[in-house]
Design a protein around this motif. Structure first.
Motif, PDB file in Angstrom:
ATOM      1  N   PRO A 141       0.814  -1.226   0.000  1.00  0.00           N
ATOM      2  CA  PRO A 141       0.000   0.000   0.000  1.00  0.00           C
ATOM      3  C   PRO A 141       0.845   1.272   0.000  1.00  0.00           C
ATOM      4  O   PRO A 141       0.397   2.311  -0.496  1.00  0.00           O
ATOM      5  CB  PRO A 141      -0.811  -0.117   1.298  1.00  0.00           C
ATOM      6  CG  PRO A 141      -0.862  -1.581   1.578  1.00  0.00           C
ATOM      7  CD  PRO A 141       0.443  -2.136   1.102  1.00  0.00           C
ATOM      8  N   ALA A 142       2.053   1.199   0.540  1.00  0.00           N
ATOM      9  CA  ALA A 142       2.931   2.365   0.556  1.00  0.00           C
ATOM     10  C   ALA A 142       3.354   2.769  -0.848  1.00  0.00           C
ATOM     11  O   ALA A 142       3.828   3.892  -1.051  1.00  0.00           O
ATOM     12  CB  ALA A 142       4.169   2.084   1.413  1.00  0.00           C
ATOM     13  N   VAL A 143       3.177   1.862  -1.823  1.00  0.00           N
ATOM     14  CA  VAL A 143       3.525   2.159  -3.213  1.00  0.00           C
ATOM     15  C   VAL A 143       2.316   2.676  -3.987  1.00  0.00           C
ATOM     16  O   VAL A 143       2.359   3.752  -4.606  1.00  0.00           O
ATOM     17  CB  VAL A 143       4.115   0.919  -3.913  1.00  0.00           C
ATOM     18  CG1 VAL A 143       4.326   1.193  -5.405  1.00  0.00           C
ATOM     19  CG2 VAL A 143       5.424   0.519  -3.259  1.00  0.00           C
ATOM     20  N   TRP A 144       1.207   1.914  -3.968  1.00  0.00           N
ATOM     21  CA  TRP A 144       0.085   2.290  -4.820  1.00  0.00           C
ATOM     22  C   TRP A 144      -0.792   3.403  -4.234  1.00  0.00           C
ATOM     23  O   TRP A 144      -1.432   4.157  -4.972  1.00  0.00           O
ATOM     24  CB  TRP A 144      -0.777   1.084  -5.184  1.00  0.00           C
ATOM     25  CG  TRP A 144      -1.386   0.326  -4.041  1.00  0.00           C
ATOM     26  CD1 TRP A 144      -0.907  -0.804  -3.448  1.00  0.00           C
ATOM     27  CD2 TRP A 144      -2.633   0.626  -3.374  1.00  0.00           C
ATOM     28  NE1 TRP A 144      -1.753  -1.225  -2.449  1.00  0.00           N
ATOM     29  CE2 TRP A 144      -2.819  -0.375  -2.388  1.00  0.00           C
ATOM     30  CE3 TRP A 144      -3.591   1.615  -3.513  1.00  0.00           C
ATOM     31  CZ2 TRP A 144      -3.922  -0.395  -1.539  1.00  0.00           C
ATOM     32  CZ3 TRP A 144      -4.702   1.614  -2.681  1.00  0.00           C
ATOM     33  CH2 TRP A 144      -4.847   0.610  -1.714  1.00  0.00           C
ATOM     34  N   MET A 145      -0.787   3.557  -2.899  1.00  0.00           N
ATOM     35  CA  MET A 145      -1.611   4.621  -2.321  1.00  0.00           C
ATOM     36  C   MET A 145      -1.094   6.026  -2.664  1.00  0.00           C
ATOM     37  O   MET A 145      -1.894   6.907  -3.005  1.00  0.00           O
ATOM     38  CB  MET A 145      -1.747   4.442  -0.810  1.00  0.00           C
ATOM     39  CG  MET A 145      -2.698   3.319  -0.414  1.00  0.00           C
ATOM     40  SD  MET A 145      -3.126   3.320   1.339  1.00  0.00           S
ATOM     41  CE  MET A 145      -4.098   4.821   1.449  1.00  0.00           C
ATOM     42  N   PRO A 146       0.213   6.306  -2.586  1.00  0.00           N
ATOM     43  CA  PRO A 146       0.668   7.630  -3.019  1.00  0.00           C
ATOM     44  C   PRO A 146       0.432   7.891  -4.505  1.00  0.00           C
ATOM     45  O   PRO A 146       0.147   9.033  -4.896  1.00  0.00           O
ATOM     46  CB  PRO A 146       2.172   7.608  -2.700  1.00  0.00           C
ATOM     47  CG  PRO A 146       2.343   6.548  -1.678  1.00  0.00           C
ATOM     48  CD  PRO A 146       1.307   5.524  -1.994  1.00  0.00           C
ATOM     49  N   ILE A 147       0.551   6.840  -5.314  1.00  0.00           N
ATOM     50  CA  ILE A 147       0.305   7.016  -6.752  1.00  0.00           C
ATOM     51  C   ILE A 147      -1.165   7.365  -6.988  1.00  0.00           C
ATOM     52  O   ILE A 147      -1.488   8.256  -7.783  1.00  0.00           O
ATOM     53  CB  ILE A 147       0.709   5.739  -7.514  1.00  0.00           C
ATOM     54  CG1 ILE A 147       2.228   5.534  -7.422  1.00  0.00           C
ATOM     55  CG2 ILE A 147       0.268   5.826  -8.969  1.00  0.00           C
ATOM     56  CD1 ILE A 147       2.722   4.257  -8.055  1.00  0.00           C
ATOM     57  N   LEU A 148      -2.058   6.686  -6.287  1.00  0.00           N
ATOM     58  CA  LEU A 148      -3.477   7.038  -6.361  1.00  0.00           C
ATOM     59  C   LEU A 148      -3.724   8.401  -5.727  1.00  0.00           C
ATOM     60  O   LEU A 148      -4.553   9.184  -6.210  1.00  0.00           O
ATOM     61  CB  LEU A 148      -4.317   5.969  -5.659  1.00  0.00           C
ATOM     62  CG  LEU A 148      -5.830   6.188  -5.632  1.00  0.00           C
ATOM     63  CD1 LEU A 148      -6.389   6.201  -7.049  1.00  0.00           C
ATOM     64  CD2 LEU A 148      -6.521   5.117  -4.797  1.00  0.00           C
ATOM     65  N   GLY A 149      -2.992   8.686  -4.654  1.00  0.00           N
ATOM     66  CA  GLY A 149      -3.143   9.975  -3.977  1.00  0.00           C
ATOM     67  C   GLY A 149      -2.805  11.149  -4.865  1.00  0.00           C
ATOM     68  O   GLY A 149      -3.331  12.251  -4.680  1.00  0.00           O
ATOM     69  N   ALA A 150      -1.925  10.941  -5.851  1.00  0.00           N
ATOM     70  CA  ALA A 150      -1.591  12.015  -6.782  1.00  0.00           C
ATOM     71  C   ALA A 150      -2.828  12.461  -7.549  1.00  0.00           C
ATOM     72  O   ALA A 150      -3.045  13.663  -7.767  1.00  0.00           O
ATOM     73  CB  ALA A 150      -0.496  11.547  -7.744  1.00  0.00           C
ATOM     74  N   SER A 151      -3.653  11.499  -7.967  1.00  0.00           N
ATOM     75  CA  SER A 151      -4.882  11.837  -8.684  1.00  0.00           C
ATOM     76  C   SER A 151      -5.895  12.506  -7.765  1.00  0.00           C
ATOM     77  O   SER A 151      -6.629  13.414  -8.188  1.00  0.00           O
ATOM     78  CB  SER A 151      -5.487  10.576  -9.307  1.00  0.00           C
ATOM     79  OG  SER A 151      -4.622  10.019 -10.272  1.00  0.00           O
ATOM     80  N   VAL A 152      -5.941  12.070  -6.518  1.00  0.00           N
ATOM     81  CA  VAL A 152      -6.831  12.711  -5.551  1.00  0.00           C
ATOM     82  C   VAL A 152      -6.406  14.159  -5.333  1.00  0.00           C
ATOM     83  O   VAL A 152      -7.243  15.073  -5.259  1.00  0.00           O
ATOM     84  CB  VAL A 152      -6.825  11.943  -4.216  1.00  0.00           C
ATOM     85  CG1 VAL A 152      -7.654  12.674  -3.161  1.00  0.00           C
ATOM     86  CG2 VAL A 152      -7.358  10.527  -4.407  1.00  0.00           C
ATOM     87  N   TYR A 153      -5.100  14.382  -5.267  1.00  0.00           N
ATOM     88  CA  TYR A 153      -4.589  15.732  -5.034  1.00  0.00           C
ATOM     89  C   TYR A 153      -4.954  16.682  -6.174  1.00  0.00           C
ATOM     90  O   TYR A 153      -5.462  17.782  -5.924  1.00  0.00           O
ATOM     91  CB  TYR A 153      -3.074  15.684  -4.856  1.00  0.00           C
ATOM     92  CG  TYR A 153      -2.424  17.044  -4.784  1.00  0.00           C
ATOM     93  CD1 TYR A 153      -2.682  17.904  -3.711  1.00  0.00           C
ATOM     94  CD2 TYR A 153      -1.567  17.477  -5.788  1.00  0.00           C
ATOM     95  CE1 TYR A 153      -2.091  19.158  -3.645  1.00  0.00           C
ATOM     96  CE2 TYR A 153      -0.979  18.732  -5.729  1.00  0.00           C
ATOM     97  CZ  TYR A 153      -1.239  19.568  -4.654  1.00  0.00           C
ATOM     98  OH  TYR A 153      -0.660  20.809  -4.597  1.00  0.00           O
ATOM     99  N   VAL A 154      -4.701  16.279  -7.418  1.00  0.00           N
ATOM    100  CA  VAL A 154      -5.006  17.184  -8.530  1.00  0.00           C
ATOM    101  C   VAL A 154      -6.510  17.441  -8.628  1.00  0.00           C
ATOM    102  O   VAL A 154      -6.936  18.529  -9.037  1.00  0.00           O
ATOM    103  CB  VAL A 154      -4.455  16.639  -9.870  1.00  0.00           C
ATOM    104  CG1 VAL A 154      -2.947  16.549  -9.832  1.00  0.00           C
ATOM    105  CG2 VAL A 154      -5.063  15.300 -10.227  1.00  0.00           C
TER     106      VAL A 154
END
Length: 290
Positions: free
Chosen positions: A170-183
């Motif tokens: 989760p430490a890998v895919w959650m930040p990558i998904l979080g990037a889309s949440v951020y934008v």
């Protein structure tokens, strides 16, 4: 003598007040209408095209160039490096969707189309939320798809160098998904700013100022004064709090004093800021003339 003509703004206000809320469109129809408007705006196509191009191009470029050394780096460093490869473009794409968030509402004020928009929904809240929903959904989907393509290509490039991140972590895919949440949250934040100021130039200037200029000012001020509270305030800025959404969390305690946010904390702070700006914008839009 004939009575003087009523001013156009007063006539529009009287017509708007005489239309009952029941005449307005339902929320699904408002969403459909806003979707048609969003995809018909030229700036929408250009902004999303730039988002896709930057996201994929940066991931492919860094995936091809970066070589962490097969078998020489701990797995955590490999994971963190891969997250950085696929999120480094966020600082740029966030600005792009910020501009889009402003333009989709200020453009209507500029052309006068907002009069028809608010006539369709006299209460105004429904159509404002419908536009926000369409903007958020479109931005998130475009960002997720382009990020997914970047991840797939960069993973193949890194695998050719015998570098294999742990995708199930989760430490890998959650930040990558979080990037889309951020934008997506940045787009909504900018949308609220645009609704408040009703000016494309003013809205873009304020948005870019909050995300680019204000962090630099607070950083310099904190450095000069050595005041911890200034550094804490800087941590709560939208750009700083949102950055925690796509940051890889390394194990071990961080040697940092003052206020520290993690991914969920950053999401909470940014989400509250988006809601506050949006609530103020809706209240102002409902109380003033078009």
């Amino acid at each position: 003598m004939s009575a003087p003509n009523t001013a156009p703004a007063q006539q529009h206000r009287h017509r708007e007040a005489s239309v009952p809320d029941s005449v307005g469109l339902s929320f699904p129809r408002l969403v459909r209408s806003e979707w048609i408007k969003l995809r018909s705006i030229r700036s929408t196509v250009w902004c999303y095209a730039i988002l896709v191009l930057l996201t994929i191009a940066m991931a492919v470029l860094l995936g091809a160039v970066i070589d962490q050394g097969a078998g020489q780096m701990p797995q955590e460093a490999v994971n963190g490096g891969f997250v950085n490869i696929n999120t480094v473009s966020v600082s740029l794409t966030a600005l792009v969707v910020g501009v889009l968030g402003v333009l989709i509402i200020t453009g209507e004020y500029g052309t006068g189309q907002v009069r028809s928009t608010f006539t369709a929904d006299p209460g105004r809240t429904g159509v404002i939320l419908a536009k926000a929903f369409v903007l958020a959904l479109a931005t998130f989907v475009v960002s997720v798809v382009s990020t997914g393509i970047g991840v797939a290509v960069s993973a193949g490039l890194q695998a050719s160098k015998d570098i294999h991140p742990e995708f199930t972590d989760p430490a890998v895919w959650m930040p990558i998904l979080g990037a889309s949440v951020y934008v997506t949250l940045v787009a909504l934040f900018a949308y609220g700013i645009g609704l408040l100021v009703r000016s494309s130039a003013g809205g873009i200037a304020i948005t870019l100022g909050i995300f680019l200029v204000l962090p630099v000012i607070l950083s310099i001020f904190a450095e000069l004064t050595q005041a911890q509270w200034v550094a804490d305030v800087a941590t709560l800025l939208p750009s700083a709090a949102g950055a925690e959404l796509y940051a890889y969390s390394y194990s071990g305690a961080r040697d940092v004093t003052g206020l520290v946010l993690n991914g969920w904390g950053g999401f909470g702070v940014l989400a509250v800021e988006v809601v506050v700006i949006g609530a103020i914008a809706i209240a102002v839009a409902r109380s003033r003339d078009v």
